[in-house]
Design a protein around this motif. Structure first.
Motif, PDB file in Angstrom:
ATOM      1  N   LEU A 113      44.253  33.044  37.660  1.00 24.78           N
ATOM      2  CA  LEU A 113      44.024  32.792  36.241  1.00 24.78           C
ATOM      3  C   LEU A 113      42.560  32.467  35.961  1.00 24.78           C
ATOM      4  CD1 LEU A 113      47.157  30.657  35.287  1.00 24.78           C
ATOM      5  CD2 LEU A 113      46.739  33.074  34.802  1.00 24.78           C
ATOM      6  N   ALA A 119      44.332  38.428  33.370  1.00 22.94           N
ATOM      7  CA  ALA A 119      45.536  37.756  33.858  1.00 22.94           C
ATOM      8  C   ALA A 119      45.799  36.474  33.087  1.00 22.94           C
ATOM      9  CB  ALA A 119      45.406  37.466  35.354  1.00 22.94           C
ATOM     10  N   ASP A 120      44.741  35.754  32.764  1.00 27.43           N
ATOM     11  CA  ASP A 120      44.900  34.518  31.992  1.00 27.43           C
ATOM     12  C   ASP A 120      45.453  34.814  30.612  1.00 27.43           C
ATOM     13  OD1 ASP A 120      44.731  31.904  31.134  1.00 27.43           O
ATOM     14  OD2 ASP A 120      42.603  32.006  30.675  1.00 27.43           O
ATOM     15  N   THR A 123      49.301  36.193  31.014  1.00 24.89           N
ATOM     16  CA  THR A 123      50.344  35.324  31.575  1.00 24.89           C
ATOM     17  C   THR A 123      50.352  33.910  31.018  1.00 24.89           C
ATOM     18  OG1 THR A 123      48.906  34.629  33.415  1.00 24.89           O
ATOM     19  CG2 THR A 123      50.268  36.599  33.746  1.00 24.89           C
ATOM     20  N   ARG A 124      49.274  33.458  30.377  1.00 23.25           N
ATOM     21  CA  ARG A 124      49.225  32.066  29.912  1.00 23.25           C
ATOM     22  C   ARG A 124      50.371  31.726  28.950  1.00 23.25           C
ATOM     23  NH1 ARG A 124      45.826  27.629  29.476  1.00 23.25           N
ATOM     24  NH2 ARG A 124      45.003  28.411  31.452  1.00 23.25           N
ATOM     25  N   TYR A 170      43.501  25.680  37.931  1.00 26.15           N
ATOM     26  CA  TYR A 170      42.786  26.448  36.896  1.00 26.15           C
ATOM     27  C   TYR A 170      41.743  25.579  36.197  1.00 26.15           C
ATOM     28  CZ  TYR A 170      41.988  28.860  32.473  1.00 26.15           C
ATOM     29  OH  TYR A 170      41.406  29.460  31.382  1.00 26.15           O
TER      30      TYR A 170
END
Length: 289
Positions: A113, A119-120, A123-124, A170
């Motif tokens: 992330l 990706a952050d 998927t966050r 993160y």
């Protein structure tokens, strides 16, 4: 005249490196630690003394709260006979297995992330939504899926600890100062060198804070899961004792639970202090403790 002359090439004698923590400060820290231990022992004596007095004078019903003079011997008998220790072995196995799995997955997820904006972004929302679910309430569902054995409780522990480790990792990886990264690039440091020298030391305190919290929740998840299934581990023992209104045996099991939790948490703090010795010295120098 001294050989130390500005503007000359005369060799300069090596000076001893200054102590990071003065000897007097170490003595003060030791005295403070001893004072804290004495205060902790005094607080425990007041707590259990008041408990014993209230139960003996029937201010509190001993059938509901037991008495320290009864449940401490019950705890000792369970430990010496090996009954409680065998149950605790099952609980510790589930705790360690779930904690290790949650830590590995959480560290990887936090790194991905932090390193990938895509990706952050993708998927966050999902991670935030799943993290808001009450995983303890999902424990019966895990039992339905994975059975009454240790697997369902390990899955519960992973679901509790994964998000803690991932979000702390993160946050730690994002906390590195931008000026340090710019300096590393100017000096020609490669990506792995930047991560190892600048990013990882900055993230380590937050990562260890997440691991410490995840370990606490791992222990909690193991005991709660055992209490729900009621067939294994110290949690199953506590559920059985409470179901038969044996408060003496219940509090005896709680004493062992607290002691083991303190030992496990203390071991984690020792690992953290050794891994982050520089951070401990830095905090000690700024807080004056």
């Amino acid at each position: 005249m001294s050989d130390l002359v500005l503007g000359t090439d005369a060799p300069v004698a090596d000076e001893p490196a200054p102590r990071l923590v003065p000897r007097g400060a170490r003595r003060l820290v030791g005295r403070g630690g001893l004072r804290a231990r004495l205060l902790q022992l005094a607080a425990l004596a007041v707590l259990f003394g008041s408990w014993q007095l209230a139960a003996s004078t029937r201010v509190l019903n001993p059938a509901f709260v037991s008495e320290p003079s009864r449940f401490f011997p019950a705890f000792w008998r369970g430990v010496t006979r090996g009954d409680l220790m065998g149950l605790m072995g099952t609980t510790l196995y589930e705790t360690v297995a779930g904690f290790v799995a949650a830590s590995v997955l959480g560290l990887l997820a936090g790194y991905v992330l932090a390193e990938s904006r895509l990706a952050d972004t993708v998927t966050r929302p999902f991670m935030t939504g799943f993290n808001s679910l009450p995983r303890i309430a999902l424990a019966p569902l895990f039992v339905l899926w994975f059975g009454l054995g240790s697997t369902s409780r390990i899955v519960l522990i992973v679901s509790l600890g994964f998000f803690i480790v991932a979000f702390n990792t993160y946050a730690g990886l994002q906390s590195v100062q931008r000026d340090h990264l710019l300096l590393a690039r100017v000096l020609g440091a490669k990506r792995w060198e930047r991560f190892r020298i600048f990013v990882l030391p900055s993230a380590a305190p937050a990562v260890f804070a997440g691991l410490q919290l995840a370990l606490t929740y791992a222990f909690l998840g193991a005991v709660v899961g055992e209490m729900l299934t009621g067939n294994q581990g110290l949690g199953g023992y506590l559920a059985l004792e409470m179901g038969t209104f044996n408060t003496t045996g219940f509090f005896g099991g709680l004493v062992l639970l607290v002691l083991v939790a303190l030992v496990v948490s203390g071991a984690m703090r020792v690992v953290e202090r050794r891994a982050l010795r520089w951070h401990v010295i830095e905090r000690r120098g700024t807080t004056g403790s």
